[in-house]
Scaffold this motif. Structure first.
Motif, PDB file in Angstrom:
ATOM      1  N   VAL A  15      10.266 -14.405   6.451  1.00 19.95           N
ATOM      2  CA  VAL A  15       8.948 -13.794   6.374  1.00 19.95           C
ATOM      3  C   VAL A  15       8.772 -13.070   5.263  1.00 19.95           C
ATOM      4  O   VAL A  15       7.778 -13.090   4.587  1.00 19.95           O
ATOM      5  CB  VAL A  15       9.140 -12.649   7.566  1.00 19.95           C
ATOM      6  CG1 VAL A  15       7.749 -11.587   7.454  1.00 19.95           C
ATOM      7  CG2 VAL A  15       8.848 -13.235   9.004  1.00 19.95           C
ATOM      8  N   ARG A  19       5.598 -13.730   2.562  1.00 20.93           N
ATOM      9  CA  ARG A  19       5.062 -12.480   2.067  1.00 20.93           C
ATOM     10  C   ARG A  19       4.620 -12.437   0.676  1.00 20.93           C
ATOM     11  O   ARG A  19       3.449 -12.287   0.072  1.00 20.93           O
ATOM     12  CB  ARG A  19       5.928 -11.132   2.412  1.00 20.93           C
ATOM     13  CG  ARG A  19       4.953  -9.888   2.671  1.00 20.93           C
ATOM     14  CD  ARG A  19       5.678  -8.826   3.024  1.00 20.93           C
ATOM     15  NE  ARG A  19       6.286  -8.787   4.225  1.00 20.93           N
ATOM     16  CZ  ARG A  19       6.107  -8.769   5.179  1.00 20.93           C
ATOM     17  NH1 ARG A  19       4.554  -8.439   5.423  1.00 20.93           N
ATOM     18  NH2 ARG A  19       6.673  -8.838   6.271  1.00 20.93           N
ATOM     19  N   VAL A  22       1.494 -15.154  -0.401  1.00 25.24           N
ATOM     20  CA  VAL A  22       0.064 -14.904   0.365  1.00 25.24           C
ATOM     21  C   VAL A  22      -0.895 -14.726  -0.834  1.00 25.24           C
ATOM     22  O   VAL A  22      -0.646 -13.676  -1.816  1.00 25.24           O
ATOM     23  CB  VAL A  22       0.253 -13.717   1.324  1.00 25.24           C
ATOM     24  CG1 VAL A  22      -1.279 -13.512   1.648  1.00 25.24           C
ATOM     25  CG2 VAL A  22       1.255 -14.287   2.488  1.00 25.24           C
ATOM     26  N   LYS A  34      -3.924 -14.980   4.314  1.00 28.54           N
ATOM     27  CA  LYS A  34      -3.257 -13.916   5.275  1.00 28.54           C
ATOM     28  C   LYS A  34      -3.412 -14.610   6.718  1.00 28.54           C
ATOM     29  O   LYS A  34      -2.438 -14.237   7.377  1.00 28.54           O
ATOM     30  CB  LYS A  34      -4.100 -12.690   5.349  1.00 28.54           C
ATOM     31  CG  LYS A  34      -3.889 -12.067   3.863  1.00 28.54           C
ATOM     32  CD  LYS A  34      -5.125 -10.639   3.764  1.00 28.54           C
ATOM     33  CE  LYS A  34      -4.906 -10.089   2.543  1.00 28.54           C
ATOM     34  NZ  LYS A  34      -5.667  -9.003   2.322  1.00 28.54           N
ATOM     35  N   PHE A  37      -0.386 -16.827   7.186  1.00 26.31           N
ATOM     36  CA  PHE A  37       0.712 -16.031   7.177  1.00 26.31           C
ATOM     37  C   PHE A  37       0.896 -15.780   8.749  1.00 26.31           C
ATOM     38  O   PHE A  37       1.918 -15.949   9.363  1.00 26.31           O
ATOM     39  CB  PHE A  37       0.788 -14.810   6.245  1.00 26.31           C
ATOM     40  CG  PHE A  37       1.946 -13.801   6.634  1.00 26.31           C
ATOM     41  CD1 PHE A  37       2.940 -14.105   5.793  1.00 26.31           C
ATOM     42  CD2 PHE A  37       1.696 -12.813   7.484  1.00 26.31           C
ATOM     43  CE1 PHE A  37       4.213 -13.340   6.012  1.00 26.31           C
ATOM     44  CE2 PHE A  37       2.850 -11.997   7.518  1.00 26.31           C
ATOM     45  CZ  PHE A  37       4.043 -12.351   6.912  1.00 26.31           C
ATOM     46  N   THR A  41       3.843 -16.959  10.913  1.00 26.27           N
ATOM     47  CA  THR A  41       5.006 -16.192  11.594  1.00 26.27           C
ATOM     48  C   THR A  41       4.542 -15.374  12.966  1.00 26.27           C
ATOM     49  O   THR A  41       5.632 -14.741  13.476  1.00 26.27           O
ATOM     50  CB  THR A  41       5.240 -15.242  10.412  1.00 26.27           C
ATOM     51  OG1 THR A  41       3.790 -14.402  10.148  1.00 26.27           O
ATOM     52  CG2 THR A  41       5.351 -15.495   9.031  1.00 26.27           C
ATOM     53  N   PHE A  45      -0.404  -9.863   8.408  1.00 23.72           N
ATOM     54  CA  PHE A  45      -0.008  -9.773   6.978  1.00 23.72           C
ATOM     55  C   PHE A  45      -0.412  -8.224   6.536  1.00 23.72           C
ATOM     56  O   PHE A  45      -1.519  -7.703   6.687  1.00 23.72           O
ATOM     57  CB  PHE A  45      -0.820 -10.481   6.062  1.00 23.72           C
ATOM     58  CG  PHE A  45      -0.457 -10.512   4.653  1.00 23.72           C
ATOM     59  CD1 PHE A  45       0.852 -10.856   4.182  1.00 23.72           C
ATOM     60  CD2 PHE A  45      -1.081  -9.629   3.775  1.00 23.72           C
ATOM     61  CE1 PHE A  45       1.213 -10.684   2.773  1.00 23.72           C
ATOM     62  CE2 PHE A  45      -0.759  -9.470   2.477  1.00 23.72           C
ATOM     63  CZ  PHE A  45       0.439  -9.907   2.129  1.00 23.72           C
ATOM     64  N   ASP A  46       0.649  -7.833   6.061  1.00 17.37           N
ATOM     65  CA  ASP A  46       0.783  -6.307   5.180  1.00 17.37           C
ATOM     66  C   ASP A  46       1.423  -6.363   4.168  1.00 17.37           C
ATOM     67  O   ASP A  46       2.453  -6.657   3.730  1.00 17.37           O
ATOM     68  CB  ASP A  46       1.424  -5.298   6.259  1.00 17.37           C
ATOM     69  CG  ASP A  46       1.238  -3.931   5.659  1.00 17.37           C
ATOM     70  OD1 ASP A  46       0.561  -3.515   4.709  1.00 17.37           O
ATOM     71  OD2 ASP A  46       1.621  -2.817   6.353  1.00 17.37           O
ATOM     72  N   SER A  47       0.798  -6.041   2.744  1.00 20.14           N
ATOM     73  CA  SER A  47       1.450  -6.313   1.613  1.00 20.14           C
ATOM     74  C   SER A  47       2.521  -5.171   1.395  1.00 20.14           C
ATOM     75  O   SER A  47       3.227  -5.586   0.557  1.00 20.14           O
ATOM     76  CB  SER A  47       0.293  -6.013   0.480  1.00 20.14           C
ATOM     77  OG  SER A  47      -0.263  -4.617   0.767  1.00 20.14           O
ATOM     78  N   VAL A  49       5.993  -3.988   2.376  1.00 15.81           N
ATOM     79  CA  VAL A  49       7.290  -4.510   2.786  1.00 15.81           C
ATOM     80  C   VAL A  49       7.585  -2.971   3.937  1.00 15.81           C
ATOM     81  O   VAL A  49       7.825  -2.030   3.673  1.00 15.81           O
ATOM     82  CB  VAL A  49       8.376  -4.834   1.828  1.00 15.81           C
ATOM     83  CG1 VAL A  49       9.640  -5.024   2.574  1.00 15.81           C
ATOM     84  CG2 VAL A  49       7.834  -5.691   1.029  1.00 15.81           C
TER      85      VAL A  49
END
Length: 52
Positions: A15, A19, A22, A34, A37, A41, A45-47, A49
């Motif tokens: 993952v 990330r 993307v 996104k 993604f 997965t 998606f969240d930029s 971490v």
């Protein structure tokens, strides 16, 4: 099936690596969207971490 789908399914990419590929404003040359993604997965998606 795309390269990144196969890479994730076969364990070549995790993952965290997905990330990084993307396409975002900060990374305009990314290779997946996104939506891709999330489809690959199962996670949104969240930029940011996530904290460990």
């Amino acid at each position: 099936m795309t390269f990144w789908e196969n890479a994730f399914l076969w364990g070549w990419a995790d993952v965290a690596l997905l990330r990084m590929v993307v396409k975002t404003e900060q990374m305009p040359f990314g290779e997946i969207t996104k939506e891709d993604f999330k489809r690959i997965t199962g996670e949104d998606f969240d930029s940011e971490v996530p904290a460990e």
